[in-house]
Design a protein around this motif. Structure first.
Motif, PDB file in Angstrom:
ATOM      1  N   ASP A  39       0.837  -1.197   0.000  1.00  0.00           N
ATOM      2  CA  ASP A  39       0.000   0.000   0.000  1.00  0.00           C
ATOM      3  C   ASP A  39       0.871   1.245   0.000  1.00  0.00           C
ATOM      4  OD1 ASP A  39      -2.043  -1.838   0.226  1.00  0.00           O
ATOM      5  OD2 ASP A  39      -2.723  -1.162   2.199  1.00  0.00           O
ATOM      6  N   ARG A  40       0.356   2.309  -0.584  1.00  0.00           N
ATOM      7  CA  ARG A  40       1.040   3.602  -0.543  1.00  0.00           C
ATOM      8  C   ARG A  40       0.576   4.327   0.716  1.00  0.00           C
ATOM      9  NH1 ARG A  40       4.093   4.724  -4.624  1.00  0.00           N
ATOM     10  NH2 ARG A  40       3.779   3.688  -6.606  1.00  0.00           N
ATOM     11  N   PRO A  72      10.688   8.080   0.070  1.00  0.00           N
ATOM     12  CA  PRO A  72       9.322   8.211  -0.462  1.00  0.00           C
ATOM     13  C   PRO A  72       9.345   8.306  -1.986  1.00  0.00           C
ATOM     14  CG  PRO A  72      10.055  10.303   0.416  1.00  0.00           C
ATOM     15  CD  PRO A  72      11.138   9.296   0.728  1.00  0.00           C
ATOM     16  N   SER A  73       8.210   8.029  -2.570  1.00  0.00           N
ATOM     17  CA  SER A  73       8.048   8.183  -4.010  1.00  0.00           C
ATOM     18  C   SER A  73       8.228   9.658  -4.369  1.00  0.00           C
ATOM     19  CB  SER A  73       6.641   7.727  -4.414  1.00  0.00           C
ATOM     20  OG  SER A  73       6.305   8.208  -5.683  1.00  0.00           O
ATOM     21  N   SER A  95       4.556  11.021  -5.457  1.00  0.00           N
ATOM     22  CA  SER A  95       3.447  11.112  -4.496  1.00  0.00           C
ATOM     23  C   SER A  95       3.892  11.439  -3.073  1.00  0.00           C
ATOM     24  CB  SER A  95       2.667   9.803  -4.484  1.00  0.00           C
ATOM     25  OG  SER A  95       3.470   8.768  -3.932  1.00  0.00           O
ATOM     26  N   THR A 111       4.703   9.270  -0.954  1.00  0.00           N
ATOM     27  CA  THR A 111       4.262   8.164  -0.105  1.00  0.00           C
ATOM     28  C   THR A 111       5.295   7.043  -0.095  1.00  0.00           C
ATOM     29  OG1 THR A 111       3.066   7.152  -1.943  1.00  0.00           O
ATOM     30  CG2 THR A 111       1.805   8.630  -0.497  1.00  0.00           C
ATOM     31  N   ARG A 164       5.857   2.780   0.039  1.00  0.00           N
ATOM     32  CA  ARG A 164       5.198   1.496  -0.225  1.00  0.00           C
ATOM     33  C   ARG A 164       5.491   0.564   0.936  1.00  0.00           C
ATOM     34  NH1 ARG A 164       4.862  -0.346  -6.261  1.00  0.00           N
ATOM     35  NH2 ARG A 164       3.503  -1.741  -5.143  1.00  0.00           N
TER      36      ARG A 164
END
Length: 139
Positions: A33-34, A62-63, A66, A68, A70
């Motif tokens: 999940d993000r 983080p990405s 986004s 976020t 994973r």
């Protein structure tokens, strides 16, 4: 899904946190999940219940798009074997399911005879029937 989770996607896991005792669970579903943070209990928005989640180490980035992270989340749906032993998954298991005994931080886990509904997940029918052979099924 477990077959789609690559080892390099979970390499920065520091720990798995279990919200329930996994000894009685034949399988858990896992997904990437993000999430907004590396650590802490994530919000849960699926039908059913979250049974565990991964914590990431400080090296996890983080990405860029986004912001976020994973992280793996482990969960069960109301119609899974732990709740409905004679239901849809009396034998077999969902594609994203793995035996929780095969999971560790940074290791994606695998299906086993138990997670697939083999003899290890049910009581023997009589003294002539063993509990299971400990056979591991390939992914």
């Amino acid at each position: 899904m477990s077959a789609l989770i690559a080892e390099d996607e979970i390499i920065h896991e520091a720990e798995l946190v279990w919200l329930e005792e996994t000894d009685t669970l034949d399988y858990v579903r896992q997904s990437l999940d993000r999430l907004p943070t590396r650590r802490g209990k994530p919000a849960y928005h699926r039908n059913g219940r979250m049974v565990g989640y991964a914590l990431l180490g400080p090296e996890a980035k983080p990405s860029r798009s986004s912001g976020t992270f994973r992280r793996r989340v482990f969960w069960l749906l109301p119609h899974d074997r732990d709740t409905e032993p004679d239901g849809l998954y009396a034998t077999g298991a969902p594609a994203e399911a793995v035996d929780p005994r095969t999971l560790a931080a940074g290791s994606k886990g695998r299906k086993t005879e138990r997670s697939e509904g083999g003899r290890q997940s049910r009581e023997p029918r009589g003294p002539q029937e063993p509990r299971g052979l400990g056979i591991t099924l390939p992914l």
